[in-house]
Scaffold this motif. Sequence first.
Motif, mmCIF file in Angstrom:
data_model
loop_
_atom_site.group_PDB
_atom_site.id
_atom_site.type_symbol
_atom_site.label_atom_id
_atom_site.label_comp_id
_atom_site.label_asym_id
_atom_site.label_seq_id
_atom_site.Cartn_x
_atom_site.Cartn_y
_atom_site.Cartn_z
ATOM 1 N N MET A 1 5.945 4.144 2.491
ATOM 2 C CA MET A 1 7.314 4.317 2.020
ATOM 3 C C MET A 1 8.290 4.023 3.151
ATOM 4 O O MET A 1 8.195 4.597 4.214
ATOM 5 N N ARG A 2 9.207 3.103 2.909
ATOM 6 C CA ARG A 2 10.169 2.744 3.948
ATOM 7 C C ARG A 2 11.308 3.746 3.940
ATOM 8 O O ARG A 2 11.822 4.122 2.911
ATOM 9 N N ARG A 3 11.734 4.160 5.116
ATOM 10 C CA ARG A 3 12.739 5.204 5.251
ATOM 11 C C ARG A 3 14.096 4.637 5.645
ATOM 12 O O ARG A 3 14.188 3.622 6.331
ATOM 13 N N ILE A 4 15.145 5.299 5.208
ATOM 14 C CA ILE A 4 16.505 4.928 5.577
ATOM 15 C C ILE A 4 16.816 5.506 6.947
ATOM 16 O O ILE A 4 16.601 6.673 7.189
ATOM 17 N N MET A 225 12.091 6.678 18.509
ATOM 18 C CA MET A 225 11.348 5.437 18.697
ATOM 19 C C MET A 225 9.970 5.513 18.038
ATOM 20 O O MET A 225 9.530 4.562 17.378
ATOM 21 N N TYR A 226 9.305 6.653 18.212
ATOM 22 C CA TYR A 226 7.983 6.809 17.603
ATOM 23 C C TYR A 226 8.077 6.887 16.081
ATOM 24 O O TYR A 226 7.209 6.377 15.360
ATOM 25 N N GLY A 231 6.140 4.070 11.038
ATOM 26 C CA GLY A 231 6.336 4.072 9.590
ATOM 27 C C GLY A 231 7.684 4.525 9.111
ATOM 28 O O GLY A 231 7.812 4.926 7.944
ATOM 29 N N ASP A 232 8.717 4.474 9.938
ATOM 30 C CA ASP A 232 10.065 4.897 9.545
ATOM 31 C C ASP A 232 10.093 6.332 9.026
ATOM 32 O O ASP A 232 10.694 6.632 8.001
ATOM 33 N N ASP A 382 2.421 12.555 3.977
ATOM 34 C CA ASP A 382 2.075 12.150 5.341
ATOM 35 C C ASP A 382 3.123 12.661 6.317
ATOM 36 O O ASP A 382 4.328 12.454 6.122
ATOM 37 N N MET A 383 2.672 13.329 7.374
ATOM 38 C CA MET A 383 3.553 13.837 8.424
ATOM 39 C C MET A 383 3.165 13.190 9.750
ATOM 40 O O MET A 383 1.975 13.038 10.054
#
Length: 387
Positions: A1-4, A225-226, A231-232, A382-383
Amino acid sequence: MRRIILCLLLMTGLSYAQQIKIGEKVPDFTLDTVLNASSKSFKSADFKDKIIWIEFWATWCGPCISAMPHLEQMQAKYKDKLQVITVTNEKEERIRQFLKNKPFKLWFAIDGAEQLRKYFPFAVIPHSILIDTEGNLFATAAPEEITEKIIDSLWAKQKPKINVKTDNLTTDYIQTYFKVPDTVKERVLWQPEIKGGPGMLHTFALDSNFKGRRLTFINVGLNNMYMRAFGDFPYGRTIDKVKDKNRYCLDIIVEKPQELIPALKAELASKFNLHANITPYDKEVLLLKIEDQNLFNKVTRNSSGKRTYFARHGEIDQQGITMNDFADFLEIFGYGKFVLDETGNQEKFDIKFSFAPEDPQSLTKILSNMGLRLEKAHRKIDMLTIE
């Protein structure tokens, strides 16, 4: 899942020729719209012989709102010596909406033309201005720096020491600190923190040359950065066990888009002895679902093929957004809880609205009008753990 990931620079095209420097006389100014006060308009002359505290803020600024109890306490203690005036460029309707849910007793001034900001320019809010009883600018500061000791000393005509907040008023950080010819195929540039500047990540999503192959981090922590590299991940899905307080700047360019994230991971691994692990956890979530298909069919579909990305707490204006993207917005800028898209819809939409973050029901009503609803459930999430 791409994050904003939101990058919000508060710099605009304002001219700072009128900027008042510390120690200088502050010109007379007028506040035409003041809420919570005995009158709707005031002139600075109305506060003659008082200390004036101007607090620049916005409803979408979490640190600004967190500072308000301190402002209230100071105003109550020094009601005859001090006048606190919060200032925003937001619309009066929005501030009234905010006060309905957060009934602070401070004065709230609307400065849509940003005249006061021309006198007291800033890049990051909250931003506090302190004017002494003689009408001179004493300090620009963070609100927590203005203490009882400071007010007592100013009232006694002394000049107490205070940590001055000096913002970097650069309007284009990329061109100023990270300028590079369009012909460059590869580059890795680390720089120290840019003092007085905001934290941001520039993805070049609308740049035809660098799109997908360049990232510029400005004044960010290692966790940011990480989070991007793995995975955003948003803050809510990140467990940061390192808690590095330093701020870093990194500009990374690669030749092909598929090389960008691997290059970022490799660069981080070469510089820092940290580990990033992705582990699923059972969490309570909100599932985004279609409640009324007829209403959902009326949501504007994207026809331009254009993708835009503006989002912040209380507001979204995005074109070419999927329901999966919209669920990301609701999680990060809306409910502050895990939100998963289970609409089953793959179309692209143009979504624009504003709401009151301090009143979750205002967002729920908007979703209902879009034919959408949220349903509580448990799912594996996922965390990202950084250690």
